[in-house]
Motif scaffolding. Structure first.
Motif, short mmCIF file in Angstrom:
data_model
loop_
_atom_site.label_atom_id
_atom_site.label_comp_id
_atom_site.label_asym_id
_atom_site.label_seq_id
_atom_site.Cartn_x
_atom_site.Cartn_y
_atom_site.Cartn_z
N THR A 155 -2.72 -3.28 -10.13
CA THR A 155 -3.03 -2.66 -8.84
C THR A 155 -4.51 -2.80 -8.52
O THR A 155 -4.90 -3.21 -7.41
N VAL A 169 -10.60 -4.64 -0.99
CA VAL A 169 -10.56 -3.20 -0.80
C VAL A 169 -11.46 -2.52 -1.84
O VAL A 169 -12.17 -1.56 -1.54
N LEU A 170 -11.43 -3.05 -3.06
CA LEU A 170 -12.23 -2.51 -4.17
C LEU A 170 -13.22 -3.55 -4.66
O LEU A 170 -13.09 -4.74 -4.36
N PHE A 220 0.86 -1.18 0.00
CA PHE A 220 0.00 0.00 0.00
C PHE A 220 0.89 1.23 0.00
O PHE A 220 1.25 1.77 1.04
N MET A 272 -6.30 -5.12 -5.53
CA MET A 272 -7.10 -4.49 -4.50
C MET A 272 -8.53 -5.04 -4.46
O MET A 272 -9.17 -5.05 -3.41
N GLU A 315 -1.35 3.74 -4.34
CA GLU A 315 -2.58 3.21 -3.76
C GLU A 315 -3.28 4.28 -2.91
O GLU A 315 -4.51 4.39 -2.92
N TYR A 360 -14.40 0.48 -11.20
CA TYR A 360 -14.12 0.02 -9.84
C TYR A 360 -14.65 1.03 -8.83
O TYR A 360 -14.64 2.24 -9.08
N ALA A 401 -8.09 -8.27 -2.60
CA ALA A 401 -7.86 -8.01 -1.17
C ALA A 401 -9.09 -7.43 -0.49
O ALA A 401 -9.03 -7.02 0.67
N MET A 444 -7.05 5.81 -3.37
CA MET A 444 -8.06 5.91 -2.31
C MET A 444 -8.57 7.34 -2.18
O MET A 444 -9.77 7.57 -1.99
#
Length: 218
Positions: free
Chosen positions: A189, A198-199, A153, A193, A157, A210, A196, A161
């Motif tokens: 990327t 996150v997205l 991160f 994400m 990244e 996204y 993971a 965000m």
């Protein structure tokens, strides 16, 4: 499944989990709907229902099932689970329902060289089954393997965000532009994400986009 269940499911029309077919004219084309259900949130395919939701029925439901089952076996790889229901409307008319759960073994593809020139995954978006991009297919493949994902991160990244705090969505090309990364790096990327959690990726016929995980679109 009973007729009351059919009426309840079809009353709001076609959507992300509901598809209507009046008859099984081209089973080799219809299989994409089932693959899309398996790759997304599951769904029901109704044979014997017009586009407007009216119940037409089919005279020989076993023939409809035979044709579609053969197409599924021939064109859908890997195989997915489904259940078939025959719901009688009258003595000589029935509705056939294919019930497909969301699969744990994604990405399912239609393999038909004549129609698709190869192997193609489909996903369900609103009331349509669309071709999955290579990014969506990769995410489906890797999510089904259920492996933990790690990524660094860093500044790019954080930039992403911050961008998503002020904008609902971002595409690979938009991230490429603001981050200075090339297309491959930008897509890596975003995919990592998503994996993971996150997205979230939103498939689209023109270009996927996204959002932050769990953030609804306005």
């Amino acid at each position: 499944m009973q007729l009351s269940d059919v009426k309840r499911l079809i009353r709001h029309g076609e959507n992300a989990t509901i598809e209507f077919k009046a008859k099984m004219r081209h089973p080799e084309k219809v299989v994409k709907e089932l693959v899309a259900f398996a790759n997304t949130a599951g769904g029901h395919l109704f044979i014997g229902v017009h586009d407007d939701g009216s119940l037409a029925g089919v005279k020989y439901p076993e023939d409809e099932i035979f044709a579609l089952d053969r197409a599924i076996e021939k064109y859908c790889k890997p195989a997915f689970e489904y259940t078939v229901h025959i719901i009688d409307l009258t003595e000589d008319s029935s509705v056939v329902v294919y019930e497909v759960p969301a699969s744990d073994n994604k990405a399912h593809c239609v393999v038909n060289n004549e129609l698709l020139h190869g192997r193609q995954a489909f996903v369900r978006v609103a009331d349509r089954s669309i071709k999955a991009s290579k990014h969506v297919k990769e995410i489906l493949d890797r999510q089904s393997k259920n492996k933990s994902i790690q990524f660094n991160f860093g500044d790019k990244e954080k930039l992403l965000m911050t961008y998503l705090e002020n904008n609902e969505t971002i595409t690979v090309n938009e991230f490429k532009k603001i981050s200075g990364r090339n297309y491959y790096q930008a897509s890596r990327t975003l995919i990592l994400m998503v994996l993971a959690n996150v997205l979230e990726i939103h498939p689209h016929e023109k270009e996927d986009f996204y959002t932050l995980k769990g953030v609804g679109l306005g």
